[in-house]
Design an enzyme around this catalytic site. Sequence first.
Site, PDB file in Angstrom:
ATOM      1  N   CYS A  97       0.834  -1.204   0.000  1.00  0.00           N
ATOM      2  CA  CYS A  97       0.000   0.000   0.000  1.00  0.00           C
ATOM      3  C   CYS A  97       0.867   1.251   0.000  1.00  0.00           C
ATOM      4  O   CYS A  97       0.603   2.200  -0.747  1.00  0.00           O
ATOM      5  CB  CYS A  97      -0.929  -0.016   1.209  1.00  0.00           C
ATOM      6  SG  CYS A  97      -2.143   1.334   1.203  1.00  0.00           S
TER       7      CYS A  97
ATOM      8  N   CYS B 193      -6.169  -3.155   7.332  1.00  0.00           N
ATOM      9  CA  CYS B 193      -7.340  -2.277   7.274  1.00  0.00           C
ATOM     10  C   CYS B 193      -8.516  -2.920   6.561  1.00  0.00           C
ATOM     11  O   CYS B 193      -9.662  -2.676   6.930  1.00  0.00           O
ATOM     12  CB  CYS B 193      -6.969  -0.953   6.598  1.00  0.00           C
ATOM     13  SG  CYS B 193      -6.555  -1.073   4.838  1.00  0.00           S
TER      14      CYS B 193
END
Length: 378
Positions: free
Chosen positions: A119, A217
């Site tokens: 990410c 997440c």
Amino acid sequence: MTFGNDRGTAAASGAASVMAAMSGGVDSSVCALLLQQAGYDVRGATMVLRGGEVLSDAAEGEGPTCGSSRDVEDARAVCRRLGIPHDAFDLRDRFEAAVVRPFCGAYLEGRTPNPCIACNRFLKFEALQKHRRQLGLDYVATGHYARRRWDEATGCWQLLRASDPAKDQSYVLYHLTQDTLAHMLFPLGELTKDEVRELARAHGFDTAEKPESQDICFVPDGDYAGFIEGRCGADTAFEPGEIVNREGRVLGEHAGLIRYTIGQRKGIGVAAREPLYVLGKDASANRLIVGFKDELLSSGVVACDVNLISGGVLEGPREVQVKTHYRQRPVPAVAEQTGPDELTVTFGEPQRAAAPGQAAVLYEGDIVLGGGSIVRAF
């Protein structure tokens, strides 16, 4: 205050323009505040990674997951308080392609990936730097606890660990390049978390007491197997198979390789004279390999997908410190570039549970040399 900007593309005193990456948390909120106080022309930017149509000011909240509509609104509220513009970039497709799908694929193949590295690499840096260039801005700034420095001796940018070792995030940034570092700012690199929260409270930010995100997440409940099964359906990684020791002796049956991680102790379900740990996975044979605690130790690792921050190559065997887990303390090692895209790292002392898919990150003191993705331990 220039945040390591002693040789940048523009000087802070000349109102250099900065895209402040704002996740909706306290760190990125204070990042934007410090940039503004230092005289930069700041523009907030939030990546939309999850949820439905969340690009408008009327977006609905949807819970505490990174890149959600609530995060967009929290970031937008801070920007309003600071009087700076805010953009929300829809990066859901890129997030899916560069982070979520590779995460699922790696687990199905028996590896233990770190999606936060992907990410950071493909979203927070690659994608946001692209938007920075399109908008004609000078820098991207993030709330990472890390530092950068221009080294006159080598003519290169250096990435350094944060001043606060308890919050240092340099491990997930080993992929940074010279071009990216030349256009990066890390305003929190010299601060502690307590100092950051105090600044947020002093300026009335609603994010001051917002808890830190935990785990991955997009899998907030921590059930990786359930998440992957829901997305990918039937796969041999979910099928029961043999539990064996290193000699190949069958000890029991596992519930699907995807439900186990290297170093795991609980939940193996095999009685033994002392606790058993997961040593490895043989995805081709659908076998879970287990053993005793001392069998977890390895002498070193081989890594691929190598990035050296200097842009060069590692000349000969080099004494370094290495981390093979995010929370690990760097340990002495010798690193050698054994191929164009291969590092061999030999530990000074055997280390525990270096799992394929994790990163091996090299340090010299506070300087991050680079790293790569672990393919095997030895």
